[in-house]
Design a protein around this motif. Structure first.
Motif, PDB file in Angstrom:
ATOM      1  N   ILE A  61       0.861  -1.187   0.000  1.00  0.00           N
ATOM      2  CA  ILE A  61       0.000   0.000   0.000  1.00  0.00           C
ATOM      3  C   ILE A  61       0.897   1.237   0.000  1.00  0.00           C
ATOM      4  CG2 ILE A  61      -1.677   1.331   1.354  1.00  0.00           C
ATOM      5  CD1 ILE A  61      -2.792  -1.261   2.424  1.00  0.00           C
ATOM      6  N   LEU A  62       0.564   2.189  -0.870  1.00  0.00           N
ATOM      7  CA  LEU A  62       1.342   3.419  -0.938  1.00  0.00           C
ATOM      8  C   LEU A  62       0.605   4.518  -0.159  1.00  0.00           C
ATOM      9  CD1 LEU A  62       3.999   4.326  -2.389  1.00  0.00           C
ATOM     10  CD2 LEU A  62       2.524   5.367  -4.124  1.00  0.00           C
ATOM     11  N   SER A 384       4.754  -2.710   2.751  1.00  0.00           N
ATOM     12  CA  SER A 384       4.665  -4.024   2.112  1.00  0.00           C
ATOM     13  C   SER A 384       5.105  -5.081   3.123  1.00  0.00           C
ATOM     14  CB  SER A 384       5.550  -4.059   0.863  1.00  0.00           C
ATOM     15  OG  SER A 384       5.464  -5.323   0.240  1.00  0.00           O
ATOM     16  N   ALA A 385       4.164  -5.904   3.508  1.00  0.00           N
ATOM     17  CA  ALA A 385       4.435  -6.870   4.579  1.00  0.00           C
ATOM     18  C   ALA A 385       5.184  -8.087   4.055  1.00  0.00           C
ATOM     19  CB  ALA A 385       3.108  -7.310   5.189  1.00  0.00           C
ATOM     20  N   ALA A 386       6.018  -8.642   4.889  1.00  0.00           N
ATOM     21  CA  ALA A 386       6.699  -9.899   4.539  1.00  0.00           C
ATOM     22  C   ALA A 386       5.642 -10.983   4.336  1.00  0.00           C
ATOM     23  CB  ALA A 386       7.653 -10.294   5.655  1.00  0.00           C
ATOM     24  N   GLU A 387       5.884 -11.795   3.319  1.00  0.00           N
ATOM     25  CA  GLU A 387       4.907 -12.821   2.982  1.00  0.00           C
ATOM     26  C   GLU A 387       4.661 -13.757   4.171  1.00  0.00           C
ATOM     27  OE1 GLU A 387       5.923 -14.797  -0.618  1.00  0.00           O
ATOM     28  OE2 GLU A 387       4.214 -16.172  -0.471  1.00  0.00           O
ATOM     29  N   GLY A 388       3.394 -13.954   4.471  1.00  0.00           N
ATOM     30  CA  GLY A 388       3.053 -14.858   5.560  1.00  0.00           C
ATOM     31  C   GLY A 388       3.033 -14.206   6.940  1.00  0.00           C
ATOM     32  N   SER A 389       3.476 -12.935   7.025  1.00  0.00           N
ATOM     33  CA  SER A 389       3.434 -12.238   8.322  1.00  0.00           C
ATOM     34  C   SER A 389       1.978 -11.957   8.691  1.00  0.00           C
ATOM     35  CB  SER A 389       4.218 -10.933   8.251  1.00  0.00           C
ATOM     36  OG  SER A 389       3.560 -10.036   7.364  1.00  0.00           O
ATOM     37  N   VAL A 393      -1.299 -11.392   6.253  1.00  0.00           N
ATOM     38  CA  VAL A 393      -2.567 -12.125   6.372  1.00  0.00           C
ATOM     39  C   VAL A 393      -3.723 -11.137   6.503  1.00  0.00           C
ATOM     40  CG1 VAL A 393      -3.902 -13.687   7.848  1.00  0.00           C
ATOM     41  CG2 VAL A 393      -1.468 -14.162   7.391  1.00  0.00           C
ATOM     42  N   GLY A 394      -3.559 -10.146   7.389  1.00  0.00           N
ATOM     43  CA  GLY A 394      -4.620  -9.165   7.610  1.00  0.00           C
ATOM     44  C   GLY A 394      -4.961  -8.392   6.348  1.00  0.00           C
ATOM     45  N   LEU A 395      -3.935  -7.990   5.608  1.00  0.00           N
ATOM     46  CA  LEU A 395      -4.181  -7.209   4.396  1.00  0.00           C
ATOM     47  C   LEU A 395      -4.851  -8.055   3.320  1.00  0.00           C
ATOM     48  CD1 LEU A 395      -0.927  -5.036   4.198  1.00  0.00           C
ATOM     49  CD2 LEU A 395      -3.244  -4.306   4.827  1.00  0.00           C
ATOM     50  N   ARG A 396      -4.456  -9.326   3.234  1.00  0.00           N
ATOM     51  CA  ARG A 396      -5.080 -10.173   2.209  1.00  0.00           C
ATOM     52  C   ARG A 396      -6.547 -10.430   2.501  1.00  0.00           C
ATOM     53  NH1 ARG A 396      -3.008 -14.992   2.139  1.00  0.00           N
ATOM     54  NH2 ARG A 396      -1.130 -14.761   3.398  1.00  0.00           N
ATOM     55  N   HIS A 397      -6.927 -10.324   3.771  1.00  0.00           N
ATOM     56  CA  HIS A 397      -8.311 -10.599   4.135  1.00  0.00           C
ATOM     57  C   HIS A 397      -9.097  -9.345   4.503  1.00  0.00           C
ATOM     58  CE1 HIS A 397      -7.857 -14.953   3.939  1.00  0.00           C
ATOM     59  NE2 HIS A 397      -6.629 -14.751   4.405  1.00  0.00           N
ATOM     60  N   ALA A 398      -8.531  -8.165   4.240  1.00  0.00           N
ATOM     61  CA  ALA A 398      -9.238  -6.925   4.582  1.00  0.00           C
ATOM     62  C   ALA A 398     -10.496  -6.783   3.729  1.00  0.00           C
ATOM     63  CB  ALA A 398      -8.311  -5.730   4.370  1.00  0.00           C
ATOM     64  N   ARG A 399     -11.554  -6.287   4.363  1.00  0.00           N
ATOM     65  CA  ARG A 399     -12.843  -6.141   3.664  1.00  0.00           C
ATOM     66  C   ARG A 399     -12.801  -5.054   2.606  1.00  0.00           C
ATOM     67  NH1 ARG A 399     -14.656  -5.854   8.859  1.00  0.00           N
ATOM     68  NH2 ARG A 399     -14.947  -3.604   8.664  1.00  0.00           N
ATOM     69  N   LEU A 411      -1.037  -3.356  12.935  1.00  0.00           N
ATOM     70  CA  LEU A 411       0.027  -4.366  12.831  1.00  0.00           C
ATOM     71  C   LEU A 411       1.322  -3.854  12.195  1.00  0.00           C
ATOM     72  CD1 LEU A 411      -2.184  -7.354  11.641  1.00  0.00           C
ATOM     73  CD2 LEU A 411      -0.869  -7.283  13.768  1.00  0.00           C
ATOM     74  N   GLY A 412       1.267  -2.704  11.541  1.00  0.00           N
ATOM     75  CA  GLY A 412       2.432  -2.250  10.781  1.00  0.00           C
ATOM     76  C   GLY A 412       3.510  -1.659  11.684  1.00  0.00           C
ATOM     77  N   GLY A 413       4.733  -1.945  11.354  1.00  0.00           N
ATOM     78  CA  GLY A 413       5.861  -1.387  12.088  1.00  0.00           C
ATOM     79  C   GLY A 413       6.955  -0.963  11.131  1.00  0.00           C
TER      80      GLY A 413
END
Ligand SMILES: [Zn+2]
Length: 440
Positions: A61-62, A384-389, A393-399, A411-413
């Protein structure tokens, strides 16, 4: 020209007055000489710009670059001083370290760590509390210029009550050194000068008068200090200035409260103080991690908004616990939740606004940065989250986009800030995430 393809989220319209999230799931942003010159649906923009080099950022996400409106350059090495209230923390933790910046070589290495810390966290613009020593302030301006970071900063001045005594100066010397520094840096590249008395606790009326003279004699300079952070501090300021109405008045009666003034904290304001800050157009830098860590109190955001006071976010490193404005946004949300009826319910769109456009507006830079619209500088953060973090997971399932943004704040750091640009220049590149060998 470069064409960036990404899911872009930003807040050009203030959500506190009805603005909504601007969310483009597949946007194209054309950047020329650091400036965004076109924005739209990717397919459309690509059709209009078939020759441009495309940077594909769809795996993330930008966001606009973060704006930190209160952060201390000399305190990067003392983050994590837990368990102390403000005045003890200053005496035992912060001020002994600040005294070490009398050595320019020491200051140079701290400046490099500090600027890197900001940029790695996605901060592209900052109002920086400088050091008590002019050569150290030169170092932070020089390092910010080298990296490209937009900073407003200045010499921190005090003439009483701080230990060690090397941190103290005189009004005449404060005026002279501040004007010299401003002469070297104010308006040079992205740098601007900020007149910076530490807090009126450690500043006599004569010193505050000298600060007012610098503000007048350096056109376009800014002003920053602390106010109403901690109850013991406030009580002492009331004793020291027994003829002032309140803490804000210790500055206001010297003409130091205005549109170009930014006050950190303001956790315990009176209504009179809020009215003055609102009427003068001043900005309050809300630093929720610091407020919680030092036990300073819960920030009355609702009362600030009701009085029309501008509010943005600050990390307050090293009272704060890190450079991430994602964390500050989340902490701001937590604090308001804990305040019950007096709290201001915040959603992810408020948090993004506080971390970006509100800061840009507070610092008078809204025409240049704060969102990713056409005409703005390309100051951007790629999450950009590390794959599987868990974030992945949260971003892939966001509504939807708002839910995705909430997930980023939850969750972002710093580790998820995969790239950062300032005026189109990459200042922090994607981190190598693979190839780490932990054993034979
Ligand atoms: Zn501070």
């Amino acid at each position: 020209m470069t064409l960036y393809r990404a899911r872009v989220l930003d807040t050009p319209d203030d959500p506190f007055t009805g603005g909504e999230l601007r969310a483009d799931d597949d946007a194209g942003l054309v950047v020329r000489d650091g400036q965004i010159v076109a924005r739209g649906a990717y397919a459309q923009v690509r059709g209009d710009h078939p020759e441009d080099h495309v940077v594909d950022l769809r795996d993330g996400i930008l966001l606009p670059g973060f704006v930190d409106t209160h952060v201390h350059f000399p305190q990067v090495r003392v983050i994590g001083g837990l368990g102390m209230p403000l005045l003890r923390w200053l005496d035992e933790r912060a001020l002994p370290e600040e005294a070490r910046l009398a050595d320019p070589a020491y200051a140079r290495s701290v400046a490099a760590e500090f600027v890197r810390g900001l940029v790695e966290a996605g901060t592209t613009t900052a109002l920086v509390f400088g050091a008590h020593f002019a050569p150290a302030v030169d170092e932070v301006f020089a390092e910010a210029a080298r990296v490209g970071l937009r900073i407003t900063s200045g010499l921190v001045v005090s003439d009483r009550l701080l230990r060690p005594s090397e941190l103290l100066t005189s009004p005449d010397r404060a005026y002279e050194l501040s004007c010299e520094l401003a002469g070297r840096w104010h308006g040079v590249g992205r740098a601007r000068y900020a007149v910076t008395p530490r807090f009126s606790y450690s500043a006599t009326d004569d010193l505050l008068d000298a600060c007012a003279s610098v503000l007048k004699d350096v056109p376009g300079s800014w002003f920053t200090s602390h106010v109403n952070e901690n109850l013991a501090e406030i009580a002492r300021v009331a004793e020291l200035f027994d003829d002032a109405h309140d803490y804000v008045d210790t500055y206001d009666r010297h003409g130091l409260v205005g549109r170009r003034s930014v006050f950190a904290h303001n956790v315990h304001p009176t209504d009179r103080e809020l009215s003055i800050l609102g009427a003068e157009g001043a900005t309050v830098a809300h630093c929720p991690s610091s407020n919680a860590s030092l036990g300073s109190g819960l920030f009355p955001l609702r009362r600030h908004l009701e009085h029309g006071v501008r509010v943005a976010l600050g990390s307050d490193v090293g009272g704060g616990t890190g450079f991430s404005l994602l964390k500050e946004g989340l902490q701001a949300y937590f604090a308001q939740q804990l305040m019950g009826e007096e709290g201001m319910p915040l959603g992810p769109v408020h948090l993004l606004h506080l971390a970006t456009a509100a800061g840009a507006a507070g610092l008078g830079l809204a025409d240049q940065v704060g969102d990713l619209g056409v005409g703005k500088q390309f100051d951007a953060v790629w999450v950009s989250a590390a794959e599987g973090s868990t974030l992945d997971v949260g971003l892939r399932h966001a509504r939807d986009a708002e839910n995705a943004l909430a997930t980023v704040f939850a969750l972002g750091g710093v580790a998820d800030i995969a790239a950062v640009w300032i005026a189109g220049e990459p200042v922090h590149r994607p981190r190598q995430r693979t190839g780490l060998r932990l054993g034979a």
